[in-house]
Design a protein around this motif. Structure first.
Motif, PDB file in Angstrom:
ATOM      1  N   GLU A 199     -50.708 -47.474   6.187  1.00 18.50           N
ATOM      2  CA  GLU A 199     -50.568 -46.138   5.624  1.00 18.50           C
ATOM      3  C   GLU A 199     -49.974 -45.196   6.658  1.00 18.50           C
ATOM      4  O   GLU A 199     -50.415 -45.137   7.802  1.00 18.50           O
ATOM      5  CB  GLU A 199     -51.941 -45.619   5.173  1.00 18.50           C
ATOM      6  CG  GLU A 199     -51.881 -44.284   4.466  1.00 18.50           C
ATOM      7  CD  GLU A 199     -53.228 -43.858   3.931  1.00 18.50           C
ATOM      8  OE1 GLU A 199     -53.364 -42.676   3.586  1.00 18.50           O
ATOM      9  OE2 GLU A 199     -54.138 -44.703   3.870  1.00 18.50           O
ATOM     10  N   LEU A 200     -48.966 -44.439   6.245  1.00 19.89           N
ATOM     11  CA  LEU A 200     -48.270 -43.523   7.151  1.00 19.89           C
ATOM     12  C   LEU A 200     -48.577 -42.076   6.795  1.00 19.89           C
ATOM     13  O   LEU A 200     -48.724 -41.718   5.623  1.00 19.89           O
ATOM     14  CB  LEU A 200     -46.760 -43.743   7.073  1.00 19.89           C
ATOM     15  CG  LEU A 200     -46.235 -45.099   7.541  1.00 19.89           C
ATOM     16  CD1 LEU A 200     -44.743 -45.214   7.239  1.00 19.89           C
ATOM     17  CD2 LEU A 200     -46.491 -45.277   9.027  1.00 19.89           C
ATOM     18  N   SER A 201     -48.631 -41.243   7.829  1.00 17.01           N
ATOM     19  CA  SER A 201     -48.762 -39.802   7.616  1.00 17.01           C
ATOM     20  C   SER A 201     -47.411 -39.108   7.604  1.00 17.01           C
ATOM     21  O   SER A 201     -47.268 -38.027   7.021  1.00 17.01           O
ATOM     22  CB  SER A 201     -49.632 -39.191   8.717  1.00 17.01           C
ATOM     23  OG  SER A 201     -50.938 -39.718   8.677  1.00 17.01           O
ATOM     24  N   GLY A 202     -46.412 -39.703   8.270  1.00 14.40           N
ATOM     25  CA  GLY A 202     -45.097 -39.096   8.329  1.00 14.40           C
ATOM     26  C   GLY A 202     -44.078 -40.080   8.876  1.00 14.40           C
ATOM     27  O   GLY A 202     -44.434 -41.123   9.439  1.00 14.40           O
ATOM     28  N   ILE A 203     -42.805 -39.746   8.703  1.00 16.62           N
ATOM     29  CA  ILE A 203     -41.709 -40.606   9.143  1.00 16.62           C
ATOM     30  C   ILE A 203     -40.648 -39.753   9.820  1.00 16.62           C
ATOM     31  O   ILE A 203     -40.296 -38.665   9.328  1.00 16.62           O
ATOM     32  CB  ILE A 203     -41.061 -41.354   7.954  1.00 16.62           C
ATOM     33  CG1 ILE A 203     -42.096 -42.231   7.236  1.00 16.62           C
ATOM     34  CG2 ILE A 203     -39.872 -42.203   8.421  1.00 16.62           C
ATOM     35  CD1 ILE A 203     -41.612 -42.776   5.903  1.00 16.62           C
ATOM     36  N   VAL A 204     -40.130 -40.244  10.944  1.00 16.63           N
ATOM     37  CA  VAL A 204     -39.005 -39.615  11.637  1.00 16.63           C
ATOM     38  C   VAL A 204     -37.838 -40.597  11.628  1.00 16.63           C
ATOM     39  O   VAL A 204     -37.994 -41.761  12.018  1.00 16.63           O
ATOM     40  CB  VAL A 204     -39.367 -39.247  13.089  1.00 16.63           C
ATOM     41  CG1 VAL A 204     -38.115 -38.800  13.854  1.00 16.63           C
ATOM     42  CG2 VAL A 204     -40.430 -38.163  13.120  1.00 16.63           C
ATOM     43  N   ILE A 205     -36.672 -40.144  11.164  1.00 15.02           N
ATOM     44  CA  ILE A 205     -35.451 -40.947  11.232  1.00 15.02           C
ATOM     45  C   ILE A 205     -34.698 -40.514  12.474  1.00 15.02           C
ATOM     46  O   ILE A 205     -34.231 -39.377  12.570  1.00 15.02           O
ATOM     47  CB  ILE A 205     -34.596 -40.781   9.972  1.00 15.02           C
ATOM     48  CG1 ILE A 205     -35.375 -41.253   8.745  1.00 15.02           C
ATOM     49  CG2 ILE A 205     -33.286 -41.557  10.109  1.00 15.02           C
ATOM     50  CD1 ILE A 205     -34.649 -41.032   7.434  1.00 15.02           C
ATOM     51  N   SER A 206     -34.566 -41.435  13.430  1.00 21.89           N
ATOM     52  CA  SER A 206     -34.094 -41.059  14.757  1.00 21.89           C
ATOM     53  C   SER A 206     -32.666 -41.530  15.019  1.00 21.89           C
ATOM     54  O   SER A 206     -32.397 -42.286  15.961  1.00 21.89           O
ATOM     55  CB  SER A 206     -35.042 -41.600  15.835  1.00 21.89           C
ATOM     56  OG  SER A 206     -34.816 -40.944  17.062  1.00 21.89           O
ATOM     57  N   ALA A 207     -31.754 -41.068  14.157  1.00 22.45           N
ATOM     58  CA  ALA A 207     -30.314 -41.220  14.407  1.00 22.45           C
ATOM     59  C   ALA A 207     -29.659 -39.914  14.008  1.00 22.45           C
ATOM     60  O   ALA A 207     -30.028 -39.309  12.986  1.00 22.45           O
ATOM     61  CB  ALA A 207     -29.719 -42.384  13.618  1.00 22.45           C
ATOM     62  N   PHE A 208     -28.699 -39.463  14.787  1.00 23.01           N
ATOM     63  CA  PHE A 208     -28.082 -38.156  14.557  1.00 23.01           C
ATOM     64  C   PHE A 208     -27.133 -38.258  13.369  1.00 23.01           C
ATOM     65  O   PHE A 208     -26.048 -38.794  13.460  1.00 23.01           O
ATOM     66  CB  PHE A 208     -27.337 -37.719  15.820  1.00 23.01           C
ATOM     67  CG  PHE A 208     -27.190 -36.231  15.935  1.00 23.01           C
ATOM     68  CD1 PHE A 208     -28.302 -35.429  16.099  1.00 23.01           C
ATOM     69  CD2 PHE A 208     -25.939 -35.639  15.902  1.00 23.01           C
ATOM     70  CE1 PHE A 208     -28.176 -34.052  16.220  1.00 23.01           C
ATOM     71  CE2 PHE A 208     -25.795 -34.267  16.023  1.00 23.01           C
ATOM     72  CZ  PHE A 208     -26.908 -33.462  16.176  1.00 23.01           C
ATOM     73  N   GLY A 209     -27.579 -37.706  12.267  1.00 21.09           N
ATOM     74  CA  GLY A 209     -26.903 -37.854  10.983  1.00 21.09           C
ATOM     75  C   GLY A 209     -27.900 -38.181   9.888  1.00 21.09           C
ATOM     76  O   GLY A 209     -27.589 -38.122   8.709  1.00 21.09           O
ATOM     77  N   ASP A 210     -29.127 -38.559  10.311  1.00 23.23           N
ATOM     78  CA  ASP A 210     -30.236 -38.790   9.381  1.00 23.23           C
ATOM     79  C   ASP A 210     -29.887 -39.762   8.260  1.00 23.23           C
ATOM     80  O   ASP A 210     -30.069 -39.467   7.065  1.00 23.23           O
ATOM     81  CB  ASP A 210     -30.725 -37.468   8.784  1.00 23.23           C
ATOM     82  CG  ASP A 210     -31.135 -36.443   9.822  1.00 23.23           C
ATOM     83  OD1 ASP A 210     -31.375 -36.842  10.984  1.00 23.23           O
ATOM     84  OD2 ASP A 210     -31.208 -35.249   9.490  1.00 23.23           O
ATOM     85  N   PRO A 211     -29.371 -40.958   8.584  1.00 23.63           N
ATOM     86  CA  PRO A 211     -28.990 -41.900   7.529  1.00 23.63           C
ATOM     87  C   PRO A 211     -30.176 -42.288   6.651  1.00 23.63           C
ATOM     88  O   PRO A 211     -31.268 -42.536   7.142  1.00 23.63           O
ATOM     89  CB  PRO A 211     -28.463 -43.112   8.310  1.00 23.63           C
ATOM     90  CG  PRO A 211     -29.117 -43.016   9.657  1.00 23.63           C
ATOM     91  CD  PRO A 211     -29.209 -41.545   9.934  1.00 23.63           C
ATOM     92  N   GLY A 212     -29.945 -42.311   5.360  1.00 26.83           N
ATOM     93  CA  GLY A 212     -30.963 -42.748   4.411  1.00 26.83           C
ATOM     94  C   GLY A 212     -32.045 -41.745   4.102  1.00 26.83           C
ATOM     95  O   GLY A 212     -32.969 -42.058   3.333  1.00 26.83           O
ATOM     96  N   ILE A 213     -31.957 -40.527   4.616  1.00 28.15           N
ATOM     97  CA  ILE A 213     -33.088 -39.606   4.483  1.00 28.15           C
ATOM     98  C   ILE A 213     -33.341 -39.213   3.026  1.00 28.15           C
ATOM     99  O   ILE A 213     -34.491 -39.168   2.568  1.00 28.15           O
ATOM    100  CB  ILE A 213     -32.908 -38.365   5.388  1.00 28.15           C
ATOM    101  CG1 ILE A 213     -34.229 -37.583   5.479  1.00 28.15           C
ATOM    102  CG2 ILE A 213     -31.754 -37.480   4.924  1.00 28.15           C
ATOM    103  CD1 ILE A 213     -34.241 -36.543   6.590  1.00 28.15           C
ATOM    104  N   ASP A 214     -32.286 -38.947   2.277  1.00 28.74           N
ATOM    105  CA  ASP A 214     -32.487 -38.566   0.866  1.00 28.74           C
ATOM    106  C   ASP A 214     -33.000 -39.747   0.044  1.00 28.74           C
ATOM    107  O   ASP A 214     -33.857 -39.580  -0.837  1.00 28.74           O
ATOM    108  CB  ASP A 214     -31.177 -38.039   0.276  1.00 28.74           C
ATOM    109  CG  ASP A 214     -30.748 -36.720   0.894  1.00 28.74           C
ATOM    110  OD1 ASP A 214     -31.632 -35.969   1.351  1.00 28.74           O
ATOM    111  OD2 ASP A 214     -29.534 -36.439   0.924  1.00 28.74           O
ATOM    112  N   MET A 215     -32.492 -40.937   0.329  1.00 29.42           N
ATOM    113  CA  MET A 215     -32.957 -42.139  -0.362  1.00 29.42           C
ATOM    114  C   MET A 215     -34.442 -42.366  -0.093  1.00 29.42           C
ATOM    115  O   MET A 215     -35.213 -42.687  -1.006  1.00 29.42           O
ATOM    116  CB  MET A 215     -32.142 -43.353   0.104  1.00 29.42           C
ATOM    117  CG  MET A 215     -30.674 -43.291  -0.259  1.00 29.42           C
ATOM    118  SD  MET A 215     -29.684 -44.474   0.713  1.00 29.42           S
ATOM    119  CE  MET A 215     -30.466 -46.030   0.256  1.00 29.42           C
ATOM    120  N   LEU A 216     -34.849 -42.198   1.165  1.00 30.85           N
ATOM    121  CA  LEU A 216     -36.240 -42.456   1.520  1.00 30.85           C
ATOM    122  C   LEU A 216     -37.163 -41.396   0.921  1.00 30.85           C
ATOM    123  O   LEU A 216     -38.278 -41.711   0.467  1.00 30.85           O
ATOM    124  CB  LEU A 216     -36.379 -42.503   3.042  1.00 30.85           C
ATOM    125  CG  LEU A 216     -37.699 -43.016   3.608  1.00 30.85           C
ATOM    126  CD1 LEU A 216     -38.059 -44.379   3.030  1.00 30.85           C
ATOM    127  CD2 LEU A 216     -37.643 -43.077   5.139  1.00 30.85           C
TER     128      LEU A 216
END
Length: 218
Positions: free
Chosen positions: A68-85
């Motif tokens: 179980e996760l409390s939060g997620i950080v996408i760590s590439a400059f451009g935030d790939p996949g952020i809307d999908m996730l």
């Protein structure tokens, strides 16, 4: 202990470890940062095609995670996949791109970006417009030389980025400068207090943003 997952869309486990270490120093009390490294792709995203390709791997990295996760950080400059996730889970999700830009632009402050990847410059410019901050954007300044060679030499990387930051300030009128890239995280931390204007380390900015979101949701 509650968990924040940092997803590295690059395939370098060493880069993941570096980014997780930075993130953990900024994590709110009671939260552990864990890392997920892309199983497919490249060790460092250098162009728009690879950035786009990374979107699916971000989703796969999240799916491979157990617990179980409390939060997620996408760590590439451009935030790939952020809307999908964000369409797949309700936990707070922050990208280092949007977090660092929002922080740089606070108070309608003009900001620039310093980075090492010339083949991502157009994508970065487009993403600045996408998040609605184009009117405050003073432009991008790039280091000289091969990005992979620079990243392999921490002292040289920090010096090259310092020069790019200085050009953002002196030539473009930036009043804050974002260091553009997750793999540049350690150099960004080193540069954070070397200038008369704020230099935004993107991983740290993402952790500050997700901490605020977690506080709001608790």
């Amino acid at each position: 202990m509650r968990e924040i997952l940092l997803i590295n869309p690059n395939t370098s486990v060493d880069t993941t470890a570096m980014m997780v270490a930075i993130a953990q120093t900024c994590a709110p009390n009671g939260y552990m940062v864990s890392g997920a490294t892309a199983a497919r792709g490249v060790s460092m995203i250098l162009d728009a095609e690879r950035l786009q390709d990374a979107s699916e791997e971000v989703i796969e990295s999240w799916k491979r995670h157990r617990g179980e996760l409390s939060g997620i950080v996408i760590s590439a400059f451009g935030d790939p996949g952020i809307d999908m996730l964000r369409a797949l889970t309700d936990v707070p999700i922050v990208g280092i791109f949007e977090a660092s830009l929002f922080e740089a632009a606070q108070g309608d402050r003009p900001f620039g970006i310093a980075t090492v990847t010339p083949d991502l410059a157009d994508a970065i410019d487009a993403n600045v417009q996408k998040v609605g901050l184009g009117r405050l954007y003073t432009g991008i300044r790039l280091t000289q030389g091969d990005p992979m060679t620079l990243v392999s030499d921490p002292a040289r990387l920090e010096a090259a980025l310092a020069d790019a930051v200085a050009r953002c300030i002196a030539d473009d009128g930036a009043r804050a400068v974002v260091i553009g890239g997750g793999p540049l995280g350690q150099a960004a931390v080193g540069l954070a207090h070397r200038f008369s204007v704020p230099v935004i380390a993107p991983i740290s900015a993402a952790m500050r943003r997700i901490s605020a979101l977690l506080t709001m949701s608790s």
